[in-house]
Motif scaffolding. Structure first.
Motif, PDB file in Angstrom:
ATOM      1  N   PHE A  15       1.138  -6.358  -5.199  1.00 44.19           N
ATOM      2  CA  PHE A  15       2.449  -6.901  -4.878  1.00 44.19           C
ATOM      3  C   PHE A  15       2.747  -8.093  -5.752  1.00 44.19           C
ATOM      4  N   VAL A  16       4.012  -8.413  -5.851  1.00 38.94           N
ATOM      5  CA  VAL A  16       4.488  -9.543  -6.644  1.00 38.94           C
ATOM      6  C   VAL A  16       5.132 -10.516  -5.662  1.00 38.94           C
ATOM      7  N   MET A  17       4.703 -11.769  -5.745  1.00 44.96           N
ATOM      8  CA  MET A  17       5.198 -12.801  -4.842  1.00 44.96           C
ATOM      9  C   MET A  17       5.904 -13.898  -5.637  1.00 44.96           C
ATOM     10  N   ALA A  18       6.753 -14.628  -4.950  1.00 45.80           N
ATOM     11  CA  ALA A  18       7.407 -15.803  -5.536  1.00 45.80           C
ATOM     12  C   ALA A  18       7.328 -16.927  -4.523  1.00 45.80           C
ATOM     13  N   ALA A  19       7.219 -18.149  -5.015  1.00 46.10           N
ATOM     14  CA  ALA A  19       7.214 -19.305  -4.116  1.00 46.10           C
ATOM     15  C   ALA A  19       8.610 -19.468  -3.535  1.00 46.10           C
ATOM     16  N   GLY A  20       8.670 -19.659  -2.217  1.00 47.74           N
ATOM     17  CA  GLY A  20       9.943 -19.852  -1.533  1.00 47.74           C
ATOM     18  C   GLY A  20       9.896 -21.082  -0.653  1.00 47.74           C
ATOM     19  N   GLU A  21      10.975 -21.345   0.053  1.00 42.72           N
ATOM     20  CA  GLU A  21      11.040 -22.523   0.921  1.00 42.72           C
ATOM     21  C   GLU A  21      10.063 -22.432   2.088  1.00 42.72           C
ATOM     22  N   ASP A  22       9.803 -21.200   2.564  1.00 43.75           N
ATOM     23  CA  ASP A  22       8.907 -21.006   3.700  1.00 43.75           C
ATOM     24  C   ASP A  22       7.614 -20.332   3.247  1.00 43.75           C
ATOM     25  N   GLY A  23       7.037 -20.818   2.159  1.00 42.82           N
ATOM     26  CA  GLY A  23       5.822 -20.224   1.636  1.00 42.82           C
ATOM     27  C   GLY A  23       6.138 -19.184   0.586  1.00 42.82           C
ATOM     28  N   TYR A  24       5.334 -18.144   0.518  1.00 42.39           N
ATOM     29  CA  TYR A  24       5.510 -17.109  -0.493  1.00 42.39           C
ATOM     30  C   TYR A  24       6.382 -15.983   0.027  1.00 42.39           C
ATOM     31  N   VAL A  25       7.200 -15.434  -0.870  1.00 40.13           N
ATOM     32  CA  VAL A  25       8.156 -14.385  -0.533  1.00 40.13           C
ATOM     33  C   VAL A  25       7.825 -13.147  -1.366  1.00 40.13           C
ATOM     34  N   LEU A  26       7.868 -11.979  -0.736  1.00 43.80           N
ATOM     35  CA  LEU A  26       7.585 -10.739  -1.432  1.00 43.80           C
ATOM     36  C   LEU A  26       8.735 -10.344  -2.338  1.00 43.80           C
ATOM     37  N   LYS A  27       8.416 -10.073  -3.595  1.00 43.58           N
ATOM     38  CA  LYS A  27       9.424  -9.628  -4.567  1.00 43.58           C
ATOM     39  C   LYS A  27       9.311  -8.132  -4.827  1.00 43.58           C
ATOM     40  N   ASP A  28       8.076  -7.604  -4.833  1.00 45.21           N
ATOM     41  CA  ASP A  28       7.875  -6.196  -5.137  1.00 45.21           C
ATOM     42  C   ASP A  28       6.515  -5.773  -4.592  1.00 45.21           C
ATOM     43  N   ALA A  29       6.364  -4.483  -4.304  1.00 44.84           N
ATOM     44  CA  ALA A  29       5.096  -3.953  -3.808  1.00 44.84           C
ATOM     45  C   ALA A  29       4.988  -2.486  -4.194  1.00 44.84           C
ATOM     46  N   ASN A  30       3.754  -2.040  -4.451  1.00 46.22           N
ATOM     47  CA  ASN A  30       3.574  -0.613  -4.725  1.00 46.22           C
ATOM     48  C   ASN A  30       3.394   0.130  -3.396  1.00 46.22           C
ATOM     49  N   GLN A  31       3.341   1.454  -3.471  1.00 48.33           N
ATOM     50  CA  GLN A  31       3.246   2.253  -2.249  1.00 48.33           C
ATOM     51  C   GLN A  31       1.962   1.965  -1.478  1.00 48.33           C
ATOM     52  N   SER A  32       0.871   1.685  -2.179  1.00 49.12           N
ATOM     53  CA  SER A  32      -0.387   1.358  -1.497  1.00 49.12           C
ATOM     54  C   SER A  32      -0.246   0.083  -0.674  1.00 49.12           C
ATOM     55  N   ALA A  33       0.466  -0.906  -1.191  1.00 55.22           N
ATOM     56  CA  ALA A  33       0.685  -2.153  -0.453  1.00 55.22           C
ATOM     57  C   ALA A  33       1.580  -1.902   0.764  1.00 55.22           C
ATOM     58  N   LEU A  34       2.618  -1.116   0.582  1.00 52.87           N
ATOM     59  CA  LEU A  34       3.501  -0.809   1.712  1.00 52.87           C
ATOM     60  C   LEU A  34       2.735  -0.077   2.809  1.00 52.87           C
ATOM     61  N   HIS A  35       1.849   0.812   2.408  1.00 47.54           N
ATOM     62  CA  HIS A  35       1.011   1.511   3.390  1.00 47.54           C
ATOM     63  C   HIS A  35       0.076   0.519   4.091  1.00 47.54           C
ATOM     64  N   TYR A  36      -0.521  -0.387   3.319  1.00 45.22           N
ATOM     65  CA  TYR A  36      -1.431  -1.390   3.892  1.00 45.22           C
ATOM     66  C   TYR A  36      -0.722  -2.236   4.947  1.00 45.22           C
ATOM     67  N   PHE A  37       0.497  -2.682   4.622  1.00 45.11           N
ATOM     68  CA  PHE A  37       1.246  -3.513   5.557  1.00 45.11           C
ATOM     69  C   PHE A  37       1.930  -2.694   6.644  1.00 45.11           C
ATOM     70  N   GLY A  38       2.015  -1.375   6.456  1.00 45.52           N
ATOM     71  CA  GLY A  38       2.652  -0.519   7.448  1.00 45.52           C
ATOM     72  C   GLY A  38       4.148  -0.748   7.547  1.00 45.52           C
ATOM     73  N   ARG A  39       4.768  -1.068   6.423  1.00 49.81           N
ATOM     74  CA  ARG A  39       6.205  -1.393   6.399  1.00 49.81           C
ATOM     75  C   ARG A  39       6.879  -0.721   5.219  1.00 49.81           C
ATOM     76  N   SER A  40       8.187  -0.626   5.276  1.00 54.08           N
ATOM     77  CA  SER A  40       8.964  -0.140   4.132  1.00 54.08           C
ATOM     78  C   SER A  40       9.315  -1.330   3.255  1.00 54.08           C
ATOM     79  N   MET A  41       9.688  -1.052   2.024  1.00 51.26           N
ATOM     80  CA  MET A  41      10.087  -2.128   1.111  1.00 51.26           C
ATOM     81  C   MET A  41      11.303  -2.864   1.664  1.00 51.26           C
ATOM     82  N   ALA A  42      12.239  -2.125   2.223  1.00 51.94           N
ATOM     83  CA  ALA A  42      13.445  -2.748   2.774  1.00 51.94           C
ATOM     84  C   ALA A  42      13.114  -3.712   3.914  1.00 51.94           C
TER      85      ALA A  42
END
Length: 89
Positions: A15-42
């Motif tokens: 996954f690709v993260m960016a620093a945000g006001e409330d810590g790190y924010v997800l910018k992008d993730a591959n399908q394996s990461a989405l499966h790991y987190f059990g969530r959709s990209m949206a």
């Protein structure tokens, strides 16, 4: 070389993260990461990492992300799953 296709095809979560006001924010993730987190990209795109990472694993993710920010380099890390009783293998 199609780096996007390589990123998407990786069998390990990436996954690709960016620093945000409330810590790190997800910018992008591959399908394996989405499966790991059990969530959709949206469901997790542009969301604080804290909002979708398991509270028990969060300190390990934050430590790795802070290391990447300090070094200004990508990092890879492995988190061992917890077993009953909280021990890690």
């Amino acid at each position: 070389m199609d780096h996007r296709a390589l990123f998407d095809a990786m069998p390990v979560p990436r996954f690709v993260m960016a620093a945000g006001e409330d810590g790190y924010v997800l910018k992008d993730a591959n399908q394996s990461a989405l499966h790991y987190f059990g969530r959709s990209m949206a469901a997790i795109e542009k969301k604080s990492f804290k909002s979708f990472v398991d509270a028990e694993a969060l300190p390990f993710f934050e430590q790795a992300l802070q290391s990447a920010a300090i070094q200004k380099k990508p990092v890879s890390f492995k988190i061992s799953p917890a077993v009953p009783g909280g021990s890690r293998l």
